[in-house]
Design a protein around this motif. Sequence first.
Motif, PDB file in Angstrom:
ATOM      1  N   LEU A  55       0.892  -1.276  -0.124  1.00 32.71           N
ATOM      2  CA  LEU A  55       0.126   0.025   0.019  1.00 32.71           C
ATOM      3  C   LEU A  55       0.977   1.107  -0.077  1.00 32.71           C
ATOM      4  N   LEU A  56       1.789   1.212   0.702  1.00 31.34           N
ATOM      5  CA  LEU A  56       2.728   2.337   0.933  1.00 31.34           C
ATOM      6  C   LEU A  56       3.573   2.683  -0.282  1.00 31.34           C
ATOM      7  N   LYS A  57       4.205   1.444  -0.907  1.00 29.67           N
ATOM      8  CA  LYS A  57       4.798   1.614  -2.241  1.00 29.67           C
ATOM      9  C   LYS A  57       3.800   1.964  -3.269  1.00 29.67           C
ATOM     10  N   ARG A  58       2.543   1.787  -3.214  1.00 28.30           N
ATOM     11  CA  ARG A  58       1.792   2.138  -4.487  1.00 28.30           C
ATOM     12  C   ARG A  58       1.388   3.569  -4.540  1.00 28.30           C
ATOM     13  N   HIS A  59       1.495   4.326  -3.141  1.00 26.42           N
ATOM     14  CA  HIS A  59       1.365   5.796  -3.022  1.00 26.42           C
ATOM     15  C   HIS A  59       2.836   6.422  -3.250  1.00 26.42           C
ATOM     16  N   GLY A  60       3.835   5.651  -3.290  1.00 29.49           N
ATOM     17  CA  GLY A  60       5.022   6.650  -3.757  1.00 29.49           C
ATOM     18  C   GLY A  60       5.993   6.590  -2.319  1.00 29.49           C
ATOM     19  N   TRP A  61       5.787   5.794  -1.487  1.00 36.27           N
ATOM     20  CA  TRP A  61       6.350   5.755  -0.164  1.00 36.27           C
ATOM     21  C   TRP A  61       7.289   4.694  -0.085  1.00 36.27           C
ATOM     22  N   SER A  62       8.575   4.870   0.574  1.00 37.50           N
ATOM     23  CA  SER A  62       9.568   3.703   0.320  1.00 37.50           C
ATOM     24  C   SER A  62      10.255   3.629   1.901  1.00 37.50           C
ATOM     25  N   TRP A  63      10.980   2.905   1.964  1.00 36.32           N
ATOM     26  CA  TRP A  63      11.949   2.641   3.168  1.00 36.32           C
ATOM     27  C   TRP A  63      12.772   3.719   3.167  1.00 36.32           C
ATOM     28  N   GLN A  64      13.166   4.340   4.230  1.00 35.44           N
ATOM     29  CA  GLN A  64      14.205   5.402   4.309  1.00 35.44           C
ATOM     30  C   GLN A  64      15.674   4.785   4.720  1.00 35.44           C
ATOM     31  N   GLN A  65      16.536   5.640   4.098  1.00 38.64           N
ATOM     32  CA  GLN A  65      17.925   5.218   4.390  1.00 38.64           C
ATOM     33  C   GLN A  65      18.979   6.518   4.489  1.00 38.64           C
ATOM     34  N   PRO A  66      19.498   6.710   5.700  1.00 40.82           N
ATOM     35  CA  PRO A  66      20.011   7.846   5.906  1.00 40.82           C
ATOM     36  C   PRO A  66      21.243   8.195   4.598  1.00 40.82           C
ATOM     37  N   ALA A  67      21.276   9.382   4.325  1.00 44.79           N
ATOM     38  CA  ALA A  67      22.228   9.764   3.146  1.00 44.79           C
ATOM     39  C   ALA A  67      23.699   9.703   3.606  1.00 44.79           C
TER      40      ALA A  67
END
Length: 78
Positions: free
Chosen positions: A21-33
């Motif tokens: 569901l989150l991926k479908r709405h453009g969200w992804s897991w976060q990783q520090p830059a």
Amino acid sequence: MKTLIGRLFHVSYMVEGSWRLLKRHGWSWQQPARRAIEWDGEAVELWKKEVWPQVRAPRRRATAGSSSRTNVLSTSRI
């Protein structure tokens, strides 16, 4: 995440479904830059060399043992 979605929207998703569901709405897991400013590589290496060997549990030595499942004392009272 699953719990938060359930509380906010009163729906129940499995973990896999909530990720989809989150991926479908453009969200992804976060990783520090980048790494934290406080990170000190030299201190980490020093800790690994000096402190970790003292903290780590020593390995048990392999010793020859009996493969018999019976107790020697219990069979000697015949």
